[in-house]
Scaffold this active site. Sequence first.
Site, PDB file in Angstrom:
ATOM      1  N   GLU A  80       0.856  -1.186   0.000  1.00  0.00           N
ATOM      2  CA  GLU A  80       0.000   0.000   0.000  1.00  0.00           C
ATOM      3  C   GLU A  80       0.899   1.245   0.000  1.00  0.00           C
ATOM      4  O   GLU A  80       1.940   1.266   0.659  1.00  0.00           O
ATOM      5  CB  GLU A  80      -0.885  -0.008   1.247  1.00  0.00           C
ATOM      6  N   LYS A 179     -10.421   0.567  -1.015  1.00  0.00           N
ATOM      7  CA  LYS A 179     -10.321   0.344   0.429  1.00  0.00           C
ATOM      8  C   LYS A 179     -11.550   0.887   1.143  1.00  0.00           C
ATOM      9  O   LYS A 179     -11.960   2.037   0.933  1.00  0.00           O
ATOM     10  CB  LYS A 179      -9.047   1.008   0.958  1.00  0.00           C
ATOM     11  N   CYS A 212      -4.753  -3.261   4.247  1.00  0.00           N
ATOM     12  CA  CYS A 212      -4.311  -2.723   5.533  1.00  0.00           C
ATOM     13  C   CYS A 212      -5.381  -2.780   6.625  1.00  0.00           C
ATOM     14  O   CYS A 212      -5.732  -3.846   7.097  1.00  0.00           O
ATOM     15  CB  CYS A 212      -3.766  -1.313   5.342  1.00  0.00           C
TER      16      CYS A 212
END
Length: 428
Positions: A80, A179, A212
């Site tokens: 990321e 995300k 993440c």
Amino acid sequence: MVCFQLSTYAFFLFGAALGVSALDKYVAAVYEHAAVLSGVTPKLVSPEDALKLMNKNLDILETAIKEAAEQGAHIIVTPEDGIYGWVFTRQTLYPYLETIPDPQINWNPCIDPERFGSTQVQERLSCIARNYSIYVVANMGDKKPCNGSDPKCPSDGRYQYNTNVVYDSEGKFVARYHKYNLFATETQFNYPKEPEFITFNTSFGKFGMFTCADALNFREPAISLVERFHVDSIVFPTAWMNTLPLLDAIQFHSAWAMGMRVNFLSANIHKPSLDITGSGIFAPDGPKVYHYDMKTQKGKLLLTELDIHPRLSPTYPPPVNWSVYASSVKDVSPKTPVFNGTIYNDTFTFTELSREAGNYTVCQKGLCCYLSYKMAEKRKDEVYALGAFDELHVVEGEYYLQICTLLKCKNTDLKTCGQPVDTAHTRY
């Protein structure tokens, strides 16, 4: 920490001698990338200067991807923020963004680079995958225009998404993920209206994808992706800080693979000054290869072999009913003294593991943490503590945390319990 390295020679022979179609194994790679950043403070640059910075990072990533492919890897995951970094406001990020279309449009950016306007980063990622015949997973920024008819449209007239993209070994664009669970500091991005459940099929298994903080105890999309779509492996670009609420990347990601019973390919940024390090490839039966490095400033390529369908492996772990297990635990701890220690501004309640083996309990408010253990040998130069935290965490946002932790203190002084430690020798 221990870093396992597999020889280039061995992987070259493996990749040259065997084909994926005839195997129940595949070779996975992740790259921990020391990203080139835009500077210490956000500033607005031209699209040309933004592309120059991104190409610097892509040069480094291409070298790692080429090396992985030469060692027989079928897929590689990169971190990321690995292409442009993270030092941005919403406005200063904009020159780095591209329009990323829906993968269902059947597009190969390397062959048809101008189909969706200015997409130089996507073109380069596609060509890297095509040139080295490897699946490439990367993280970049997507922009989508909106207008007043959309009540959630930002005032600047666009959505900006933290986005993962996947290209197959021919360079075809096969998957895109926006995300959903943004970290508190990611104010430059929007999140989609609904969580996305992204999967892609390969000749070496079915993959799922998220990013993440999506893995941080959120059911959507991470847990549902595994439970409902039955993926074999997860690709996981991350910029994971080894502090609360995330704690250590390797232990957390290994536990995720074991708990969810899938392969987990975790590629982290390498930035020791911000406590960002820790990448690995984890299977349901334990870690396969991992890397943690707080001393050097260099990136690291990791490769290993994985089961294509881990559920069919003889080492696939049996299911555990954690609720039944937790409710069956009895408080058999001796009356041991407790003390306070701080981890990333949060005050934990600790008790020292003063014996070579035993059952310990430590409580804070409504949370009690239980540990039954045996050390191979109790060393005089190492001190370990069991800790509990049951409070509101107020750094980089506000959220309530309940944490049980077993940690090594920095030295034999109990006042150091909670301070960062790189290595440990005691085996449990």
